[in-house]
Design a protein around this motif. Structure first.
Motif, PDB file in Angstrom:
ATOM      1  N   GLU A 141      44.794 -29.521  -5.688  1.00 53.23           N
ATOM      2  CA  GLU A 141      46.189 -29.187  -5.954  1.00 53.23           C
ATOM      3  C   GLU A 141      46.350 -27.747  -6.451  1.00 53.23           C
ATOM      4  O   GLU A 141      47.284 -27.041  -6.061  1.00 53.23           O
ATOM      5  N   GLN A 142      45.416 -27.312  -7.280  1.00 49.87           N
ATOM      6  CA  GLN A 142      45.499 -25.972  -7.868  1.00 49.87           C
ATOM      7  C   GLN A 142      45.203 -24.880  -6.843  1.00 49.87           C
ATOM      8  O   GLN A 142      45.940 -23.892  -6.755  1.00 49.87           O
ATOM      9  N   TRP A 143      44.124 -25.032  -6.074  1.00 49.67           N
ATOM     10  CA  TRP A 143      43.790 -23.956  -5.125  1.00 49.67           C
ATOM     11  C   TRP A 143      44.801 -23.895  -3.987  1.00 49.67           C
ATOM     12  O   TRP A 143      45.120 -22.804  -3.490  1.00 49.67           O
ATOM     13  N   LYS A 144      45.337 -25.045  -3.604  1.00 56.96           N
ATOM     14  CA  LYS A 144      46.345 -25.044  -2.543  1.00 56.96           C
ATOM     15  C   LYS A 144      47.601 -24.317  -2.995  1.00 56.96           C
ATOM     16  O   LYS A 144      48.184 -23.520  -2.249  1.00 56.96           O
ATOM     17  N   SER A 145      48.027 -24.581  -4.222  1.00 60.19           N
ATOM     18  CA  SER A 145      49.211 -23.907  -4.770  1.00 60.19           C
ATOM     19  C   SER A 145      48.997 -22.398  -4.842  1.00 60.19           C
ATOM     20  O   SER A 145      49.858 -21.613  -4.444  1.00 60.19           O
ATOM     21  N   ALA A 146      47.823 -21.989  -5.341  1.00 62.88           N
ATOM     22  CA  ALA A 146      47.524 -20.560  -5.473  1.00 62.88           C
ATOM     23  C   ALA A 146      47.441 -19.876  -4.110  1.00 62.88           C
ATOM     24  O   ALA A 146      47.941 -18.760  -3.935  1.00 62.88           O
ATOM     25  N   LEU A 147      46.829 -20.545  -3.133  1.00 62.59           N
ATOM     26  CA  LEU A 147      46.705 -19.959  -1.792  1.00 62.59           C
ATOM     27  C   LEU A 147      48.067 -19.891  -1.100  1.00 62.59           C
ATOM     28  O   LEU A 147      48.379 -18.897  -0.427  1.00 62.59           O
ATOM     29  N   GLN A 148      48.870 -20.905  -1.252  1.00 67.18           N
ATOM     30  CA  GLN A 148      50.217 -20.905  -0.677  1.00 67.18           C
ATOM     31  C   GLN A 148      51.047 -19.744  -1.245  1.00 67.18           C
ATOM     32  O   GLN A 148      51.746 -19.043  -0.505  1.00 67.18           O
ATOM     33  N   GLU A 177      42.768 -23.315   6.956  1.00 63.74           N
ATOM     34  CA  GLU A 177      42.945 -24.318   8.011  1.00 63.74           C
ATOM     35  C   GLU A 177      43.531 -25.618   7.470  1.00 63.74           C
ATOM     36  O   GLU A 177      44.096 -26.418   8.228  1.00 63.74           O
ATOM     37  N   LYS A 178      43.415 -25.828   6.159  1.00 65.73           N
ATOM     38  CA  LYS A 178      43.897 -27.077   5.555  1.00 65.73           C
ATOM     39  C   LYS A 178      45.384 -27.016   5.195  1.00 65.73           C
ATOM     40  O   LYS A 178      45.954 -28.029   4.770  1.00 65.73           O
ATOM     41  N   ILE A 179      45.989 -25.825   5.342  1.00 65.21           N
ATOM     42  CA  ILE A 179      47.419 -25.680   5.059  1.00 65.21           C
ATOM     43  C   ILE A 179      48.060 -25.068   6.301  1.00 65.21           C
ATOM     44  O   ILE A 179      48.102 -23.843   6.460  1.00 65.21           O
ATOM     45  N   PHE A 181      51.093 -24.533   7.644  1.00 62.89           N
ATOM     46  CA  PHE A 181      52.162 -23.530   7.663  1.00 62.89           C
ATOM     47  C   PHE A 181      51.697 -22.173   7.151  1.00 62.89           C
ATOM     48  O   PHE A 181      52.197 -21.135   7.575  1.00 62.89           O
ATOM     49  N   CYS A 182      50.694 -22.176   6.276  1.00 62.08           N
ATOM     50  CA  CYS A 182      50.133 -20.906   5.797  1.00 62.08           C
ATOM     51  C   CYS A 182      49.256 -20.278   6.880  1.00 62.08           C
ATOM     52  O   CYS A 182      49.308 -19.060   7.107  1.00 62.08           O
ATOM     53  N   ARG A 183      48.461 -21.104   7.538  1.00 63.60           N
ATOM     54  CA  ARG A 183      47.601 -20.606   8.619  1.00 63.60           C
ATOM     55  C   ARG A 183      48.455 -19.983   9.724  1.00 63.60           C
ATOM     56  O   ARG A 183      48.166 -18.881  10.194  1.00 63.60           O
ATOM     57  N   ALA A 184      49.530 -20.680  10.111  1.00 66.17           N
ATOM     58  CA  ALA A 184      50.402 -20.188  11.180  1.00 66.17           C
ATOM     59  C   ALA A 184      51.106 -18.895  10.774  1.00 66.17           C
ATOM     60  O   ALA A 184      51.280 -17.987  11.597  1.00 66.17           O
TER      61      ALA A 184
END
Length: 246
Positions: A141-148, A177-179, A181-184
């Motif tokens: 949850e934390q790394w996804k939020s920070a990367l987004q 690759e796991k997010i 909309f961010c990858r696109a």
């Protein structure tokens, strides 16, 4: 209790061998002021101590003290002083093993300052620094939020060599690759092709809490910046094919 702390501070004043005790008493006094709602007094009191020059205090305690100075100056809305205090933090020190919590706090506070300055690229760097912290990487949850948030503010940042370099570095990050909309979004920004507005995943980016943090005025500013960045991107793409457009 406040009077007792003030009295003890007066006793330690000017005594080099008691500098650590004076710093701790000052921090205790600032905490008391803050609890009473006296944010300005708390910030000013803590600023009296130049803890970075004290030899009797450990590296960790110095960092924690300076982070408190930062937090209170930001709470006081003294943006200039907050920027000055932030420069006291040794970046090598907070990247050391065992200082991960302090690193996250530092870049979170720095993000608050850069949000006030409306500096999208610095915000991207703040969130990326948080993302790269091992303790953050260990929690999905934390790394996804920070990367987004990193991708969001990279999309809002002005075009530059440094911004392009960061886009390319994030593009090869396997976590991207796991997010979807961010990858696109990263792929879109790196392509030398015309982008339609609004972008395909703009709604998802604008729904992130970091986008609306800071109030309606700032949210409107970021929304306008999105449109501006798309126009600028399209002009750069067109300029590679045409010298003049009639």
């Amino acid at each position: 209790r406040e009077e007792m702390v003030i009295c003890l501070r007066d006793i330690t004043n000017g005594k080099i061998f008691l500098e650590a005790e004076r710093a701790r008493l000052t921090r205790a006094l600032a905490t008391l002021y803050e609890q009473d709602g006296k944010i300005a007094e708390a910030a000013d009191t803590l600023q009296e101590v130049h803890v970075e020059t004290y030899g009797a205090i450990s590296k960790r305690e110095k960092v924690e003290f300076i982070l408190e100075q930062m937090r209170l100056t930001l709470a006081k809305r003294d943006w200039t002083r907050a920027a000055i205090v932030s420069r006291k933090i040794n970046r090598k020190a907070i990247n050391e093993e065992g200082m991960q919590a302090e690193k996250v706090v530092f870049f979170t506070l720095l993000a608050e300052y850069h949000r006030h300055e409306k500096d999208a690229f610095e915000l991207a760097k703040d969130y990326h620094a948080i993302y790269l912290t091992p303790s953050v990487q260990a929690v999905d949850e934390q790394w996804k939020s920070a990367l987004q948030n990193t991708v969001l503010f990279l999309a809002l940042a002005p075009h530059s060599m440094e911004q392009q370099d960061m886009l390319n570095r994030i593009n090869i990050d396997t976590n991207l690759e796991k997010i979807e909309f961010c990858r696109a979004t990263i792929k879109l920004l790196l392509k030398k092709e015309i982008i339609t507005y609004p972008t395909q995943h703009q709604t998802e980016l604008e729904s992130l809490p970091a986008f609306s943090e800071g109030g309606t005025e700032l949210t409107t500013h970021w929304h306008d910046q999105f449109h501006k960045r798309v126009i600028q991107h399209n002009i750069r793409v067109a300029s590679t094919y045409y010298k003049r457009i009639h």
